[in-house]
Design an enzyme around this catalytic site. Sequence first.
Site, PDB file in Angstrom:
ATOM      1  N   CYS A 120       0.823  -1.213   0.000  1.00  0.00           N
ATOM      2  CA  CYS A 120       0.000   0.000   0.000  1.00  0.00           C
ATOM      3  C   CYS A 120       0.853   1.258   0.000  1.00  0.00           C
ATOM      4  O   CYS A 120       0.336   2.363  -0.162  1.00  0.00           O
ATOM      5  CB  CYS A 120      -0.932   0.004   1.203  1.00  0.00           C
ATOM      6  SG  CYS A 120      -1.928  -1.496   1.295  1.00  0.00           S
ATOM      7  N   CYS A 180     -12.558   0.615   8.683  1.00  0.00           N
ATOM      8  CA  CYS A 180     -11.680   0.036   7.656  1.00  0.00           C
ATOM      9  C   CYS A 180     -11.819   0.774   6.328  1.00  0.00           C
ATOM     10  O   CYS A 180     -12.932   1.072   5.888  1.00  0.00           O
ATOM     11  CB  CYS A 180     -12.051  -1.429   7.425  1.00  0.00           C
ATOM     12  SG  CYS A 180     -12.174  -2.412   8.929  1.00  0.00           S
ATOM     13  N   SER A 181     -10.695   1.020   5.671  1.00  0.00           N
ATOM     14  CA  SER A 181     -10.749   1.595   4.330  1.00  0.00           C
ATOM     15  C   SER A 181     -11.301   0.542   3.374  1.00  0.00           C
ATOM     16  O   SER A 181     -11.174  -0.657   3.621  1.00  0.00           O
ATOM     17  CB  SER A 181      -9.357   2.056   3.896  1.00  0.00           C
ATOM     18  OG  SER A 181      -8.433   0.996   3.963  1.00  0.00           O
ATOM     19  N   LYS A 196     -10.134   6.037   4.152  1.00  0.00           N
ATOM     20  CA  LYS A 196     -11.446   5.535   4.549  1.00  0.00           C
ATOM     21  C   LYS A 196     -12.557   6.035   3.637  1.00  0.00           C
ATOM     22  O   LYS A 196     -13.413   5.261   3.208  1.00  0.00           O
ATOM     23  CB  LYS A 196     -11.750   5.950   6.007  1.00  0.00           C
ATOM     24  CG  LYS A 196     -13.200   5.727   6.445  1.00  0.00           C
ATOM     25  CD  LYS A 196     -13.574   4.251   6.437  1.00  0.00           C
ATOM     26  CE  LYS A 196     -15.073   4.026   6.599  1.00  0.00           C
ATOM     27  NZ  LYS A 196     -15.783   4.113   5.305  1.00  0.00           N
ATOM     28  N   HIS A 222      -9.286   3.564  -1.241  1.00  0.00           N
ATOM     29  CA  HIS A 222      -7.904   3.095  -1.091  1.00  0.00           C
ATOM     30  C   HIS A 222      -7.543   2.050  -2.151  1.00  0.00           C
ATOM     31  O   HIS A 222      -7.374   0.871  -1.858  1.00  0.00           O
ATOM     32  CB  HIS A 222      -7.718   2.532   0.323  1.00  0.00           C
ATOM     33  CG  HIS A 222      -6.319   2.114   0.658  1.00  0.00           C
ATOM     34  ND1 HIS A 222      -5.191   2.699   0.111  1.00  0.00           N
ATOM     35  CD2 HIS A 222      -5.844   1.144   1.496  1.00  0.00           C
ATOM     36  CE1 HIS A 222      -4.113   2.109   0.596  1.00  0.00           C
ATOM     37  NE2 HIS A 222      -4.474   1.169   1.421  1.00  0.00           N
TER      38      HIS A 222
END
Lengths: 374, 374
Positions: free
Chosen positions: B85, B208-209, B323, B327
């Site tokens: 990421c 959570c994203s 978020k 993402h």
Amino acid sequence: MQRDIYIAGSGLTRFGELWEKSLRDLMDEAIDAALRSSELDVLEIDLVVVANMLAEITNDQAGLGALASSLLPHHPPAVRVESACGSGALALHTACAFLESGRAKTVLVLGAEKMTDAPTDVVSQALMGAADSELDAPAGLTFPGIFGLIAQRYMYEYGLTREQLSIVSSVHHSHAAENTFAQFRQGLTPEAVSASPLVSDPLRLFDCSPISDGAAACILSTEHKSSVRLCASQIASDTLSITERPTIVSFPATREAMDKALLEADIERSDIQAVETHDCFSIAAIINMEDLGFAKEGKGVKIYEDLYTGQTPLFVNMSGGLKACGHPVAVTGIKQVIDMGKCLKRENVQYGLTHNFGGAAASCGIHILENLAV
Amino acid sequence: MQRDIYIAGSGLTRFGELWEKSLRDLMDEAIDAALRSSELDVLEIDLVVVANMLAEITNDQAGLGALASSLLPHHPPAVRVESACGSGALALHTACAFLESGRAKTVLVLGAEKMTDAPTDVVSQALMGAADSELDAPAGLTFPGIFGLIAQRYMYEYGLTREQLSIVSSVHHSHAAENTFAQFRQGLTPEAVSASPLVSDPLRLFDCSPISDGAAACILSTEHKSSVRLCASQIASDTLSITERPTIVSFPATREAMDKALLEADIERSDIQAVETHDCFSIAAIINMEDLGFAKEGKGVKIYEDLYTGQTPLFVNMSGGLKACGHPVAVTGIKQVIDMGKCLKRENVQYGLTHNFGGAAASCGIHILENLAV
């Protein structure tokens, strides 16, 4: 080159089916060998560039930069570079940019692949990622299929015979006999190549490089001088899909990278006495000799015929090449540079060239090395 | 920085579930938008650095450098950088090295991910590649699991409450409302976060994203000046596995990259008025505020409480963060820089910082941008 960059250390694992070793083990072994070959302290490594193509699929592992960094006590910054089978050369090139920028002084370039843990169909599909998944894969092509088409067309255009093509792998096997790191060290006659099982007409099993595990670590430094320096590092790209190209019997990315590399090294092609070239398939080696300018179009096999009969002074794939030394895909470009460094010293020649590509030469990286002891 | 590097153009696709667009379409759209935003000719792009984590698995596609190069008329040299990421920031950093080395003058940094074509379990497993496949994955961990452990420990050590944690995503959603490229533009109350389904105790769905498609293209140039320049680009690494670290409630890679970035930019932390930080999970945003030095240990949530009540002058994740903006993993670091450039102009502030990491901050990249019009 903007700065003088030296090979300050290098290490290889054996290439082959290394069932007893994990990806991490292979990385560790190559790093350790490279450090032992050098005079530098591990803490002097201020950047790691990792070359890897397949670990997401074969090892459920991404983030190989951080994995490599984990293996060093000071966890230096690390990036992973991927350009399919050309990842190794592109990682070296990226390392050169960091060294030339002054952001790093000593870079560990680490290639690693653990291919044999996955079934062959999984590896074959993963390797097909090096072609265009929208334009090539839906036709059912695999890489042997792509190079089979290339060989078919080349034979049609230039009259290359099956018997001539078989000489290529035979030469590579004869060279690998001397390489203790090579996957296949046994001899291979041209007749055995021609008689091996058909994979993708006209390519047969022994025209194809194998699935291999292996790792290579090359420490490049502007601080630690050695007797081998890089005098050119160049890359070029082409369309990912062969369907978007005017011809498939020549690779423009090789030609472009070669022109730029000779310019950067400020030498003539004739100054180069040793070559490690990307023989993923036998036909590629022949085309490469032409694209690198060592043979005229359609005449690349002549170099291999001369190698077979010992009539050429050019050293070609003395490591055994991808066919016989093995082809842990992203490792190859780094292994080529390490083996070329050894070749220059062993044969006491000044300039050597390494040529590595990804896909059907959708990306290409060329390095020219100089033996300063000559 | 060894040379002045400017953002000469930038383009984004919308982030979200973009069923109608392929990976190639997304890349094309972002490149096109970046070129249209700039004053440069496409032929001036002399290198492409592509950030991507997942395409081998979600799209059967490796070699994204060559794919990106295929989309440009002159097929410039291209490399792909991956660090999970954190790929985006590391691609930008790599581009800086090329620019500083003089090997390139204008670099297209392109992030692209097409995550929603694959089933969620496949994507989750692929994302787990950002952890250690030997040390973390065999325990059955996923990334929500890893950050769930981190949140548990953080709450134990510092007394953070579930209600406080819920403020983070609420703030991010309120910011995304203004961002036409964001995946989720609707408001989200802290109560709704606390009431959302449990994913990995104590983390809930809205901590959570999301899984996102998207692309971002940022053109960095030493030739084409603009009103936004980079004044620091730094990366750092840590162990890939959280099991090899002394603590899991702070990320040393962030601290190291931040220290180096402030030194490189030659500014004080207090000069920074805007931040885009890596809130892959709500708990990460809180820890990041501490590691970046904007809050003391255990006090990171105070910044979000102040943001929620409008009591801080610091602009944080005005894009909506991971978020709410979305993402698409490797795209995030590039999107952050593009959005920070916009934020600096919109809010008329001088210095902004972007903070992007891979895995549990196994790699980290920080960029500091300066608005030259202030």
